[in-house]
Write an enzyme that holds these catalytic residues in place. Structure first.
Site, PDB file in Angstrom:
ATOM      1  N   ALA A  24      38.125  43.856  37.622  1.00  0.00           N
ATOM      2  CA  ALA A  24      37.911  42.241  37.263  1.00  0.00           C
ATOM      3  C   ALA A  24      38.978  41.499  37.851  1.00  0.00           C
ATOM      4  O   ALA A  24      40.201  41.595  37.636  1.00  0.00           O
ATOM      5  CB  ALA A  24      37.943  42.062  35.962  1.00  0.00           C
ATOM      6  N   GLY A  28      45.011  36.255  40.162  1.00  0.00           N
ATOM      7  CA  GLY A  28      46.228  36.480  39.766  1.00  0.00           C
ATOM      8  C   GLY A  28      46.939  37.604  40.523  1.00  0.00           C
ATOM      9  O   GLY A  28      46.078  38.621  40.996  1.00  0.00           O
ATOM     10  N   VAL A  29      48.123  37.835  40.386  1.00  0.00           N
ATOM     11  CA  VAL A  29      48.946  39.075  41.170  1.00  0.00           C
ATOM     12  C   VAL A  29      48.514  40.266  40.378  1.00  0.00           C
ATOM     13  O   VAL A  29      48.385  41.388  41.021  1.00  0.00           O
ATOM     14  CB  VAL A  29      50.546  38.729  41.019  1.00  0.00           C
ATOM     15  CG1 VAL A  29      50.945  38.644  39.657  1.00  0.00           C
ATOM     16  CG2 VAL A  29      51.176  39.912  41.863  1.00  0.00           C
ATOM     17  N   LEU A  50      34.686  36.076  38.074  1.00  0.00           N
ATOM     18  CA  LEU A  50      33.865  35.529  37.346  1.00  0.00           C
ATOM     19  C   LEU A  50      34.157  33.693  37.474  1.00  0.00           C
ATOM     20  O   LEU A  50      35.285  33.218  37.210  1.00  0.00           O
ATOM     21  CB  LEU A  50      34.130  35.754  35.710  1.00  0.00           C
ATOM     22  CG  LEU A  50      33.713  37.328  35.448  1.00  0.00           C
ATOM     23  CD1 LEU A  50      33.843  37.432  33.902  1.00  0.00           C
ATOM     24  CD2 LEU A  50      32.420  37.749  35.891  1.00  0.00           C
ATOM     25  N   CYS A 118      36.791  35.718  24.836  1.00  0.00           N
ATOM     26  CA  CYS A 118      36.900  36.042  26.196  1.00  0.00           C
ATOM     27  C   CYS A 118      36.681  37.819  26.525  1.00  0.00           C
ATOM     28  O   CYS A 118      35.743  38.015  27.202  1.00  0.00           O
ATOM     29  CB  CYS A 118      37.547  35.462  27.182  1.00  0.00           C
ATOM     30  SG  CYS A 118      37.050  35.358  28.870  1.00  0.00           S
ATOM     31  N   GLY A 142      43.718  44.021  34.910  1.00  0.00           N
ATOM     32  CA  GLY A 142      45.299  44.140  35.142  1.00  0.00           C
ATOM     33  C   GLY A 142      45.948  43.694  34.020  1.00  0.00           C
ATOM     34  O   GLY A 142      47.047  43.212  34.047  1.00  0.00           O
ATOM     35  N   CYS A 214      42.593  28.673  30.111  1.00  0.00           N
ATOM     36  CA  CYS A 214      42.292  28.548  31.404  1.00  0.00           C
ATOM     37  C   CYS A 214      41.336  26.951  31.314  1.00  0.00           C
ATOM     38  O   CYS A 214      41.518  26.484  32.243  1.00  0.00           O
ATOM     39  CB  CYS A 214      41.310  29.714  31.854  1.00  0.00           C
ATOM     40  SG  CYS A 214      39.720  29.888  30.933  1.00  0.00           S
TER      41      CYS A 214
END
Length: 405
Positions: A24, A28-29, A50, A118, A142, A214
């Site tokens: 997924a 981001g890092v 997504l 989520c 992550g 988000c």
């Protein structure tokens, strides 16, 4: 704490080149490093990003979805490491399972955690199903949390880095989901992750972490709720526990349990009090209850916030056996993500509910937050549930509800 590269043995049998893993990728890092390390380790990696929401629709601003840059970053990383990458439109699922629930929770006088919803729905239910359809044998993310295979199967544990631990937000992960999920970064700290990103030449190596929900990038939750539920937010009274009306408010969505500042009503005269030069002493007041049915914000002294027992619903048990022990079980419980865990005993209450009896009273417990249970020793997550109410420990006070039970 482990600061070097993680152990990338995902426990999948056979040659890694024949083991497909979906990652997924949020852009981001953390998720980028996860994908890159798994690719480097020899797995058949597929990246999925997504498309969850339209920022313009969420906060009534013109322009493209703010997730657009994140999708671009994820695609750039996928191209860099040489893996297929897909963008899936999950906007309607996200709206139904997360955004609508967020708005409705606030209108019920709760303080929701949309990130948990989520993970619980869109990611670990819907995305996991899609990953299986693609022939994946695991879904990797992550998140900073550890999956440990114990004598009875996979267990969920805190991350090695306490500052980055995300186990509070993953309490609803089911045993079945744990069998499919992998968290390669759980043994690392953030500095080590960024060092890996630099070594791997990923453009997101210095990308800052997201600090806001988000779909609420400006942090104004109340404004988002007003736009999603126009006309549903009504003004009302600010009332003391003794029944006296102290002021008015513009909507209960602007208040949270335990709030002290920004009430606009000051304190109350302390009985028989008198400060220097004849000024009246005042006791600070806190929000102790939200009553959506009457549109009232109820305030009182700090002792009115003391919770002796926390009532939770939709409990997800990860501690093995047939569920919460009938004779009760000793646990540590976190009642907010930023608070340290408190010692308690958890009891089953039937119907997926639990009663968590605290050793010492806790303050500012709010419905809509999570009560996450940990083993008294070690790092194992035993499960958790959604806070629906409290029983007060304050002498002379009726049991208070943390929102609506």
């Amino acid at each position: 704490m482990t600061t070097g590269a993680p152990d990338l043995d995902l426990g999948l049998p056979g040659p890694r080149s024949g083991r497909r893993v979906v990652v997924a990728m949020s852009g981001g890092v953390d998720s980028s490093v996860t994908a890159a390390l798994l690719k480097e380790a020899g797995y058949d990696v597929v990246g999925i990003t997504l498309q969850l929401y339209d920022h313009g629709a969420a906060v009534a601003r013109k322009g493209a979805c703010c997730a657009g840059s994140d999708i671009h970053d994820a695609r750039t990383v996928a191209e860099r490491i040489g893996i297929p990458h897909y963008v899936l439109d999950y906007e309607s699922r996200f709206r139904e399972s997360v955004v609508d629930d967020f708005a409705d929770s606030y209108l019920r006088g709760e303080t929701p955690i949309p990130c948990v919803r989520c993970n619980q729905t869109v990611k670990f239910r819907d995305l996991a199903a899609t990953a299986r359809d693609l022939g994946a044998e695991a879904l990797a993310t992550g998140h900073y949390v550890r999956r440990v295979v114990g004598p009875d199967g996979p267990e969920l544990h805190r991350a090695a880095d306490p500052a980055k631990d995300q186990s509070y937000f993953l309490f609803a992960t089911t045993p079945e989901q744990l069998g499919f999920l992998r968290f390669p970064l759980g043994g690392m700290d953030k500095d080590a992750t960024r060092a890996e990103a630099r070594r791997l030449g990923l453009a997101v190596q210095d990308k800052p972490d997201s600090q806001d929900i988000c779909f609420v990038p400006n942090g104004n939750y109340a404004e988002v709720v007003r736009r999603l539920r126009p006309g549903a937010v009504d003004p009302g009274e600010i009332v003391h526990l003794d029944g006296s009306v102290l002021g008015r408010h513009d909507g209960i969505i602007g208040y949270t349990i335990g709030q002290r500042r920004g009430l606009g009503i000051g304190g109350r005269r302390r009985a028989g009090g008198g400060g220097p030069e004849g000024e009246a002493d005042t006791d600070p007041l806190y929000v102790v209850r939200l009553e959506p049915e009457t549109r009232r914000v109820v305030v009182g002294p700090r002792e009115a916030l003391a919770a002796a027992t926390v009532l939770a619903s939709e409990v997800n048990w990860l501690g093995g056996g047939d569920g919460i022990p009938a004779e009760g079980g000793r646990v540590l419980v976190k009642l907010r993500s930023t608070q340290p865990p408190a010692a308690a005993t958890v009891w089953p209450a039937g119907g997926g509910r639990a009663a968590i009896v605290l050793d010492e009273p806790q303050y500012g417990v709010s419905a809509g937050q999570a009560a996450v249970l940990y083993a008294p020793q070690g790092s194992r997550v035993l499960g958790g549930g959604w806070i629906r109410g409290i029983e007060s420990s304050a002498p002379g006070l009726a049991p208070a509800r943390a929102g609506r039970a």
